[in-house]
Design a protein around this motif. Structure first.
Motif, mmCIF file in Angstrom:
data_model
loop_
_atom_site.group_PDB
_atom_site.id
_atom_site.type_symbol
_atom_site.label_atom_id
_atom_site.label_comp_id
_atom_site.label_asym_id
_atom_site.label_seq_id
_atom_site.Cartn_x
_atom_site.Cartn_y
_atom_site.Cartn_z
ATOM 1 N N ASP A 54 0.824 -1.214 0.000
ATOM 2 C CA ASP A 54 0.000 0.000 0.000
ATOM 3 C C ASP A 54 0.860 1.267 0.000
ATOM 4 N N ARG A 55 1.909 1.290 0.816
ATOM 5 C CA ARG A 55 2.777 2.477 0.864
ATOM 6 C C ARG A 55 3.533 2.665 -0.445
ATOM 7 N N LEU A 56 3.993 1.559 -1.033
ATOM 8 C CA LEU A 56 4.712 1.675 -2.296
ATOM 9 C C LEU A 56 3.778 2.158 -3.402
ATOM 10 N N ARG A 57 2.566 1.621 -3.447
ATOM 11 C CA ARG A 57 1.600 2.102 -4.454
ATOM 12 C C ARG A 57 1.274 3.577 -4.244
ATOM 13 N N ALA A 58 1.171 4.004 -3.001
ATOM 14 C CA ALA A 58 0.913 5.421 -2.715
ATOM 15 C C ALA A 58 2.097 6.271 -3.181
ATOM 16 N N LEU A 59 3.306 5.812 -2.930
ATOM 17 C CA LEU A 59 4.493 6.532 -3.389
ATOM 18 C C LEU A 59 4.495 6.644 -4.910
ATOM 19 N N GLU A 60 4.237 5.525 -5.590
ATOM 20 C CA GLU A 60 4.190 5.540 -7.058
ATOM 21 C C GLU A 60 3.088 6.468 -7.559
ATOM 22 N N SER A 61 1.947 6.441 -6.917
ATOM 23 C CA SER A 61 0.839 7.314 -7.298
ATOM 24 C C SER A 61 1.209 8.785 -7.105
ATOM 25 N N ASP A 62 1.836 9.080 -5.980
ATOM 26 C CA ASP A 62 2.260 10.463 -5.710
ATOM 27 C C ASP A 62 3.303 10.924 -6.727
ATOM 28 N N LEU A 63 4.225 10.061 -7.070
ATOM 29 C CA LEU A 63 5.239 10.434 -8.057
ATOM 30 C C LEU A 63 4.604 10.655 -9.435
ATOM 31 N N PRO B 275 5.639 14.720 -15.026
ATOM 32 C CA PRO B 275 4.934 14.707 -16.315
ATOM 33 C C PRO B 275 4.479 13.296 -16.692
ATOM 34 N N ALA B 276 3.418 13.235 -17.460
ATOM 35 C CA ALA B 276 2.839 11.944 -17.853
ATOM 36 C C ALA B 276 3.817 11.112 -18.684
ATOM 37 N N ASN B 277 4.622 11.761 -19.514
ATOM 38 C CA ASN B 277 5.570 11.037 -20.356
ATOM 39 C C ASN B 277 6.815 10.713 -19.539
ATOM 40 N N MET B 278 6.868 9.494 -19.004
ATOM 41 C CA MET B 278 7.999 9.126 -18.151
ATOM 42 C C MET B 278 9.213 8.673 -18.944
ATOM 43 N N TRP B 279 9.094 8.542 -20.234
ATOM 44 C CA TRP B 279 10.195 8.032 -21.040
ATOM 45 C C TRP B 279 11.091 9.159 -21.520
ATOM 46 N N ARG B 280 11.766 9.799 -20.584
ATOM 47 C CA ARG B 280 12.736 10.846 -20.899
ATOM 48 C C ARG B 280 14.096 10.192 -21.060
#
Length: 156
Positions: free
Chosen positions: A127-136, A141-146
């Motif tokens: 749950d904490r990891l999913r929350a961290l990922e959600s917060d990040l 930006p939506a395009n994470m492939w920089r």
């Protein structure tokens, strides 16, 4: 609003988390038969992708010069991760493609990242990891492939 944590710590902790995951990935890749790969190589191989690319386009994608891209291509070619072939449509152009060894390294990387994420979930709680990922996701930006990070870090 005040915090006991200085503002500069957030980017450093995020970078440290990234570095920790990447270092663990490369240690495991080395154990699995890919000791010559370096963090920059992952960006390069992702940018080459399944369709291949030219050195000019690779440099543009990575945010580096054509010469810097060419040097990395040579390194990966010597190690057996990429090959240069003639473009079917324009024989003057050379296309850089992943070899089966390059594809294997990317496939192994994906599995290793899944295992690293599972370890983080076990340590922090899913749950904490999913929350961290959600917060990040919310804060970035939506395009994470920089893939231009190598050039951005190098200031090229």
């Amino acid at each position: 609003m005040s915090s006991d944590t200085p503002g500069f710590e957030l980017p450093l902790r995020l970078l440290l988390a990234f570095r920790t995951l990447i270092d663990e990935l490369h240690a495991e890749l080395a154990r699995q038969g890919h000791p010559e790969l370096r963090p920059n190589h992952g960006f390069v191989m992702q940018a080459i992708g399944t369709r291949g690319t030219t050195a000019v386009d690779l440099g543009r994608t990575l945010g580096v010069s054509k010469q810097a891209a060419g040097k990395t291509i040579e390194t990966l070619e010597r190690a057996g991760y990429v090959e240069r072939t003639r473009d079917d449509f324009d024989t003057r152009r050379k296309i850089v493609r992943l070899t089966p060894r390059g594809v294997d390294a990317l496939d192994r990387s994906a599995r290793i990242f899944d295992a690293l994420r599972a370890r983080w979930a076990a340590e922090l709680g899913e749950d904490r990891l999913r929350a961290l990922e959600s917060d990040l996701r919310r804060m970035t930006p939506a395009n994470m492939w920089r893939l231009d990070t190598p050039g951005w870090f190098a200031g090229l």
